[in-house]
Design an enzyme around this catalytic site. Sequence first.
Site, PDB file in Angstrom:
ATOM      1  N   SER A   1      -4.900   6.034   0.766  1.00 33.46           N
ATOM      2  CA  SER A   1      -5.936   5.072   1.143  1.00 33.46           C
ATOM      3  C   SER A   1      -5.394   3.655   1.158  1.00 33.46           C
ATOM      4  CB  SER A   1      -7.116   5.160   0.171  1.00 33.46           C
ATOM      5  OG  SER A   1      -6.696   4.871  -1.152  1.00 33.46           O
TER       6      SER A   1
ATOM      7  N   HIS B   1      -3.706   0.138 -10.307  1.00 30.67           N
ATOM      8  CA  HIS B   1      -4.922  -0.104 -11.071  1.00 30.67           C
ATOM      9  C   HIS B   1      -4.928  -1.494 -11.700  1.00 30.67           C
ATOM     10  CE1 HIS B   1      -4.787   4.280 -10.728  1.00 30.67           C
ATOM     11  NE2 HIS B   1      -6.092   4.212 -10.748  1.00 30.67           N
TER      12      HIS B   1
END
Length: 770
Positions: free
Chosen positions: A446, A707
């Site tokens: 993604s 993250h």
Amino acid sequence: MLINNLGYPRIGNNRELKKASEDFWQGKITDNELELVGKEIRKNNWFLQKSLGVDLIPSNDFSFYDHVLDMTLCLGAIPDRYLCLKKYLKNEPNEFYFALARGYQKEGFDIPAMEMTKWFDTNYHYIVPEFSKSQHFVFNSKKPVNEFVEAKAFGITTKPVLIGPVSYLMLGKSRQKDTDSLDLIADLLPVYFDIIHELASAGASWIQLDEPFLALDLSQKAKDYFKTVYKDIRNKFPGTKILVATYFEGLRDNETLAAELPVDAIHLDLVRSPRQLERFMKIVPSDMMLSLGIIDGRNIWKNDYRTSLELIKSAHKVIGNERIMIAPSCSLIHSPVDLEPEKNGPLLDELLQWMAFSRQKIEEARDLKELAMNGSGRESEKLLSDNQESLLSRKKSSLIHNEIVKERLSFIGDIEKNSRSDFHQRKLKQRKKINLPLFPSTTIGSFPQTAEVRGWRSKLRRGEITKDFYIELVRSEIEKAIKWQEEIGLDVLVHGEFERNDMVEYFGELLQGFAFTKNGWIQSYGSRYVKPPIIYGDIQRNVPMTVDWIKYAQSLTDKPVKGMLTGPVTILQWSFVRDDQPISETCFQIALAVRDEVQDLETAGIKIIQIDEPALREGLPLRKSEWKEYLDWAVKAFKLASTGVHDETQIHTHMCYSEFNDIIEHIAALDADVITIECSRSQMELLDAFAVFNYPNDIGPGVYDIHSPRIPGEPEISHLLEKASEVIPAGQLWVNPDCGLKTRGWSETREAITNMVVAARQMRMGVLVK
């Protein structure tokens, strides 16, 4: 008889915490404004639970990011690399708090985030405590006390919740390999004494200490520490009531250990292990209360009151009602907040009547208390009959069963026989067909989803744009992504997944047997919330799910574009799963649906297909005695999905935020041509397992922690690749980020991925020069 709750969702009824946290990170709101949002969520949670009759209402179950990180701050266990930043941000405590979880890269600082991994066998991620030989603990944050006092000011006396001292140490990692974190208990325990003392002084009569490791396999050393720690706590605080909470498994061989702890109450997870109650009743001390975790805190199906009442009656016979607590099996942070808003959503009324979210689970506890105490009244009889009627309607529903799917499952043995050649033969054929360089670079799938892209899906749902116009918009985004990847020199491209809302939800929406909520959010980590699909019936793929998007992307370039799929185990693990058949059977149904998609992608000319399985390790049972059974069917499901193609088609898989050492043989048994794994936060530590085992296939160790908003430079990525090449041969190494880039911004993504491609080229040049 009391109603006990272990924890309540902290995200807010409408995800208020997510918006406030992200606004704070972007500088849109102040520290005080963020705190006000947290205070309002806590207040609403406390008053709701009080109104529903909860006797032991939890406090300190709220967190702005992660409750383990909160405990780390409370205990002053701050890694050395953050100490200078702590001084710099001494007047900005929340800024410092988030820096630990997300990293910090501004004002001259460049500090990586703390490591993150899965919370037992859930999809929740916690920030891993980091310890050193010289670790010192100190009562650093008064959060547990402050929140107890805050609730008290509202007229509510709560039960503060802390991670127990033994489990806290076992959740952490020692940076010195020859150090056992449990040996830090002597320095840690006095700080727990300080916390408990302040809570007791503030008026806390009950304190909950979560010790989930009591339900796991324990060394004798750990068992001995449990005995001495709780003996010391009891001696120090004879007048404070201590409840030790276990969950996610049964106590099994630790039952006697738990029964002998000098505490006032033990919480048992009777959803995961209902049979342990009968055994525990034989050894429970005469002065110990039992918290019966009879309401499933991790799934969304209604409680069977008749079954739960049998468990309550069994306990009543031995210890009487006055020593019984009724509770969910674990904290409700793993369950959506409230079913009520779904009544105007996409769920069918027939499905709605089978479900219970967090608020409804508390209502179920209230009902069970009423039934146990006053079961002969007319109102109680109606409660029970209504409950049984809804359960019966589910069993009889025509929505659940599909004979075509069941028949196909009976031919799984025949399907398994059609396997591919061994990896080395496949690799030769793939090299000839795909022709990739050493250290091939790619991403996990993604790319960033901007508000504009997300808005297209919303407009399509509301009927504001047509399906054809939506397709054109997404295609335009795919074109830009393909062009950019070509410009920076990535070797294997992706289409970006701009059409996907979530890596599981997207597929569930296209599969029969899945249902979706409007507001059924749960926290995965930080401000990352997911809306798990609900698997209510047999699963079947009726139409191709990704083929048109991937075909279009491949038509734009001569470089290979990966087909991107989510694997059967991950779709299973990240959904709320039906509980009326073995989960392995549900997983095989998903695997056959994915297999159909894989074959269609190959037929469409796609040379590389990635089947993500980040939840494979997460699904591992907590007791080693049950590992083999799970791993056998999990590997079987992946191979069912992946082996229906020719040798020339390259199969990738992806895993993240898990420890692989104990299951490396089963990961090898998946026989994916390439596995990409999270490695950057652990500084390539996870690769040790692949090196010791001599993993035969190709590996892409993540070199960019997606993250965290921090952007790694080319030298840092090159350093990680050099470390990887010390344990994995160059001919097996791929270069990629840790995970998908959906949650990142485009500016940071462009810079980080460009740095990654440059580092891959440098590695390639270095090998060629040698």
